[in-house]
Design an enzyme around this catalytic site. Structure first.
Site, PDB file in Angstrom:
ATOM      1  N   ASP A 309      35.902  42.595  35.632  1.00 53.18           N
ATOM      2  CA  ASP A 309      35.798  41.290  34.979  1.00 53.18           C
ATOM      3  C   ASP A 309      36.682  41.290  33.743  1.00 53.18           C
ATOM      4  O   ASP A 309      37.048  42.362  33.229  1.00 53.18           O
ATOM      5  CB  ASP A 309      34.330  41.030  34.610  1.00 53.18           C
ATOM      6  CG  ASP A 309      34.149  39.671  33.956  1.00 53.18           C
ATOM      7  OD1 ASP A 309      34.724  38.694  34.458  1.00 53.18           O
ATOM      8  OD2 ASP A 309      33.447  39.591  32.936  1.00 53.18           O
ATOM      9  N   ASP A 507      30.240  42.629  32.264  1.00 50.06           N
ATOM     10  CA  ASP A 507      29.253  42.673  31.183  1.00 50.06           C
ATOM     11  C   ASP A 507      28.437  41.386  31.067  1.00 50.06           C
ATOM     12  O   ASP A 507      27.682  41.221  30.117  1.00 50.06           O
ATOM     13  CB  ASP A 507      29.933  42.960  29.835  1.00 50.06           C
ATOM     14  CG  ASP A 507      30.580  41.732  29.211  1.00 50.06           C
ATOM     15  OD1 ASP A 507      31.015  40.847  29.979  1.00 50.06           O
ATOM     16  OD2 ASP A 507      30.638  41.651  27.976  1.00 50.06           O
ATOM     17  N   ASP A 511      27.948  38.700  36.416  1.00 50.38           N
ATOM     18  CA  ASP A 511      28.450  39.887  37.105  1.00 50.38           C
ATOM     19  C   ASP A 511      27.346  40.669  37.809  1.00 50.38           C
ATOM     20  O   ASP A 511      27.642  41.588  38.580  1.00 50.38           O
ATOM     21  CB  ASP A 511      29.155  40.823  36.116  1.00 50.38           C
ATOM     22  CG  ASP A 511      30.382  40.193  35.491  1.00 50.38           C
ATOM     23  OD1 ASP A 511      31.122  39.511  36.226  1.00 50.38           O
ATOM     24  OD2 ASP A 511      30.596  40.381  34.280  1.00 50.38           O
TER      25      ASP A 511
END
Length: 767
Positions: A309, A507, A511
């Protein structure tokens, strides 16, 4: 519940078997052989009662297991009158089970934060007024009121423009403005004034409920960890039984068969390998990486494809001031000072970065005489007698922006930045541009991951394509996937599985499904626990993403040592088994030899406790202090670097005024060059020492030399032009502007290089 009972049973068996073995040793030492025999027999029987149910269950499931050897060895030890060997085997079994249970345990509370955050009630607007109802009672077409700071309970359509924090779903920290008529998803937070929505789904079919279901499904799809012992058992168990049976058949002596089984007791598998794995977990924890169990460590060691990410992982996850653009007739620093003074009392997400930028420039802030938060727009108040407003461009300029405001908007769009305008006494004074900056250590993390064995790295983010592509180019990933939903990230993981075992790094709450679905989920939790850290197998507790590469190296080394300990231990056991089958090793001597083999295998496994050759750069306290001092100087020179561009912007061919350029040159020679020379003398050797290579800092030294060269050229040009309003011609202005823009580009690149290669060795506080 069953897992808890099982863990308690393992501990009880471990304690009791140890007491029985020790008690028998004391009895034997005090000349009470009958008592010793009774205690050791009890220990052997305990081992049989403990291991037999699991062995039978494995047989019913047709799953190979080395436990069958332990069962036969325990029974054989009783049969041929070797209870001491049986008691030792029981202790070894119990110890191995406890270590394995602890090493392979993983948290399963990934849904806790998701469900706790989910709204329980909704405020429904009715002809009779506002009523609070259970969220499950909200129906399609209901009008709901969402107050500031509240989570949108059900998907709906806006009746008026509003501002939302959508980080829970997209992972992006930037506030999103939605117009009337746009759809808004459940799970986002209202960051502006109270807003009315018309529901388009029920709670059960809303976006947030789907996110929770994704985590559940992805967790259920995660493949279980297969023990190394079970893999070896496929070949080792039949071989042991064949050898023991052959020895009995050839000699007609069952003692030989028992001797083979005793020597074959797979303690290197049951004890040495878990010790290596647990040692790896301990090493990783000292690096600030929590790996949730031996299974996660082994999967991390073989990770080959990684999906990452962007926000909070490759970037800071928090906006920072990237540029200041002053309006005509206004001073940028003064506008920033007034804006930051007003923002000191604001809780808005962009207020903190503006205050930090002002303090970093050494500006003196004062408390405002009055302050008013305008939800969804900005802050207004009075600072030192000036009426100041800080907020959205449309709030400051109105629906028809002037030329300067349009230029600011265009610049922000080109850079992928957010813009905040500052108004002083009714006039736009400056624009503050903010970006979520790339983490300085992110490019080094990507390089280190490739060195650790990761073949492919994909950036998957919910952000815009242009911003995502820029970050991808800077850090050096293989592919960029932009505007991803949680479902898109799951699809990306599925595609990447063809390249090998997958690792997902993120984070945000958004996710969590991908973290649970990947072979290894890695979450960043340096700023606090989130649903992502609950769903992940690996959690970074330090604000340094390069620690992930360190953890992967530790995992690979620990796994390699575990396999070495198993190979050596089982190899020697095979030699001893052959000797026992030929009659050269009686059961008693075989048990003693087996313990020597076990100790050797354990000693090999304990090497995993020691740091490897490829450990992370180590810095002394003096080095850290030096880095902190040089970083403070480095950050303090940021306004001077931006001044280079602003001076170049202000040059005109008609009646050129070179005074700002001369003042800038004096500052470059008295402030910038001494700092660059100090960097070359102190920073370059420090970084080379930390990274173990002078080649790693060659580019840094080259850029120091280039900066000084460009400043010298600037001095020559200005000296050649001379003083006076008519001294500079149009061609001189063109050359001066070219030099300044070139110097600005070199300085920006050099500063990014220092952030990445040097200052990222010690994370900045607070960020």
């Amino acid at each position: 519940m069953v897992g808890t009972v099982r863990r308690h049973l393992e501990t009880i068996v471990l304690v009791v078997s140890g007491l029985l073995l020790a008690g028998g040793a004391v009895a034997w030492w005090t000349s009470a052989p009958d008592a010793a025999t009774a205690l050791w027999v009890a220990g052997t029987v305990l081992g049989l009662l403990y291991i037999l149910p699991a062995t039978v269950a494995a047989a019913l499931r047709r799953r190979p297991t080395v436990d069958v050897i332990a069962v036969l060895a325990l029974a054989g030890a009783l049969w041929v009158g070797e209870p001491l060997a049986g008691a030792i085997i029981t202790l070894m079994l119990a110890t191995g089970q406890v270590l394995e249970a602890r090493a392979d345990a993983r948290a399963r509370r990934e849904l806790s934060l998701l469900t706790e955050r989910a709204p329980r009630t909704a405020r429904r607007l009715t002809p009779a007024g506002l009523e609070e109802v259970p969220v499950d009672d909200a129906e399609v077409g209901d009008h709901l009121l969402v107050r500031p700071g509240e989570v949108v309970p059900v998907d709906g359509r806006l009746t008026a423009a509003a501002t939302f924090d959508e980080s829970a779903l997209t992972g992006e920290s930037v506030l999103v403005e939605r117009s009337a008529g746009e759809d808004v998803r459940s799970g986002v937070v209202n960051a502006g004034s109270p807003v009315e929505i018309v529901t388009t789904t029920t709670a059960a079919t809303s976006t947030y409920a789907a996110l929770v279901r994704l985590v559940e499904e992805a967790q259920a799809a995660s493949a279980p960890f297969v023990r190394a012992a079970d893999r070896w058992a496929v070949a080792f168990v039949p071989l042991t039984l064949l050898l023991a049976g052959g020895a009995w058949w050839a000699s007609g002596d069952p003692v030989r068969a028992v001797a083979v089984l005793v020597v074959a007791t797979p303690c290197p598998l049951l004890l040495a390998a878990p010790i290596a794995i647990v040692s790896g977990l301990s090493r990783a924890a000292r690096l600030g990486v929590v790996i949730k169990g031996g299974g996660a460590l082994e999967r991390l060691a073989v990770g080959r494809a990684m999906v990452v990410d962007k926000t909070g992982t490759l970037t800071r996850g928090r906006p920072a001031v990237s540029d200041l653009v002053a309006a005509d007739g206004h001073d940028a620093d003064e506008a920033l000072r007034l804006a930051a003074s007003l923002d000191q009392l604001s809780a808005h997400v962009l207020a903190g970065p503006i205050v930090e930028a002002a303090l970093a420039r050494g500006l003196d802030l004062t408390l405002p005489e009055a302050s008013e938060e305008v939800h969804g727009q900005g802050v207004a108040g009075t600072v030192e007698g000036h009426r100041v407003r800080v907020g959205r461009p449309t709030w400051i300029t109105g629906p028809e922006p002037d030329r300067w405001a349009r230029q600011v908007r265009r610049r922000a769009d080109l850079d992928g930045s957010m813009s905040v305008l500052v108004e002083v006494d009714g006039e736009p004074a400056a624009a503050v541009l903010l970006q979520d900056p790339v983490r300085p250590d992110a490019p080094r993390m990507v390089r280190a991951l490739r060195a650790a064995g990761v073949r492919r790295i994909v950036l998957a983010t919910g952000d815009r394509a242009d911003v995502a592509q820029m970050v991808g180019r800077v850090v050096g990933v293989d592919e960029v996937l932009a505007e991803c939903t949680p479902e898109d990230k799951l699809a990306a993981l599925a595609l990447e599985r063809e390249h090998g075992s997958t690792v997902m790094v993120g984070d945000g709450i958004n996710d969590a499904p991908a973290l649970a679905a990947a072979d290894v989920g890695v979450a960043l939790a340096a700023r606090g626990a989130t649903a992502s850290s609950e769903a992940a197998d690996v959690v970074l507790t330090v604000d340094r993403v390069e620690a992930l590469a360190d953890a992967m190296r530790v995992a690979r080394r620990s796994r390699r040592i575990a396999l070495q300990s198993v190979a050596v231990g089982m190899g020697l056991s095979l030699v001893a088994m052959v000797a026992a089958a030929l009659g050269y090793l009686p059961p008693t001597l075989g048990a003693a030899l087996q313990e020597v083999i076990d100790l050797l295998a354990i000693a090999i496994a304990l090497r995993a406790v020691l740091p490897g050759r490829d450990r992370a750069p180590a810095l002394s306290e003096i080095d850290r202090a030096t880095l902190a001092s040089l970083r403070e100087q480095h950050d303090g020179l940021a306004p001077l670097v931006e001044r280079v561009a602003s001076v170049a912007d202000g040059l005109t061919s008609a009646a050129p005024d070179l005074a700002p350029a001369r003042d800038l040159l004096d500052a470059l020679e008295t402030e910038l060059l001494p700092h660059e020379r100090e960097d070359e003398a102190r920073l370059v050797p420090l970084v080379a020492r930390a990274l173990g290579s002078h080649d790693a800092v060659a580019a840094l030294s080259r850029s120091h030399a280039e900066i000084e060269h460009q400043v010298v050229r600037l001095r020559r040009l200005l000296d050649s032009v001379g003083e006076g309003p008519d001294a500079a011609g149009p061609e001189d202005v063109v050359e001066l502007r070219r030099l300044l823009y070139g110097l600005y580009a070199v300085l920006r690149l050099h500063n990014a290089q220092e952030d990445e290669d040097a200052f990222s060795l010690v994370p900045a506080h607070g960020g």
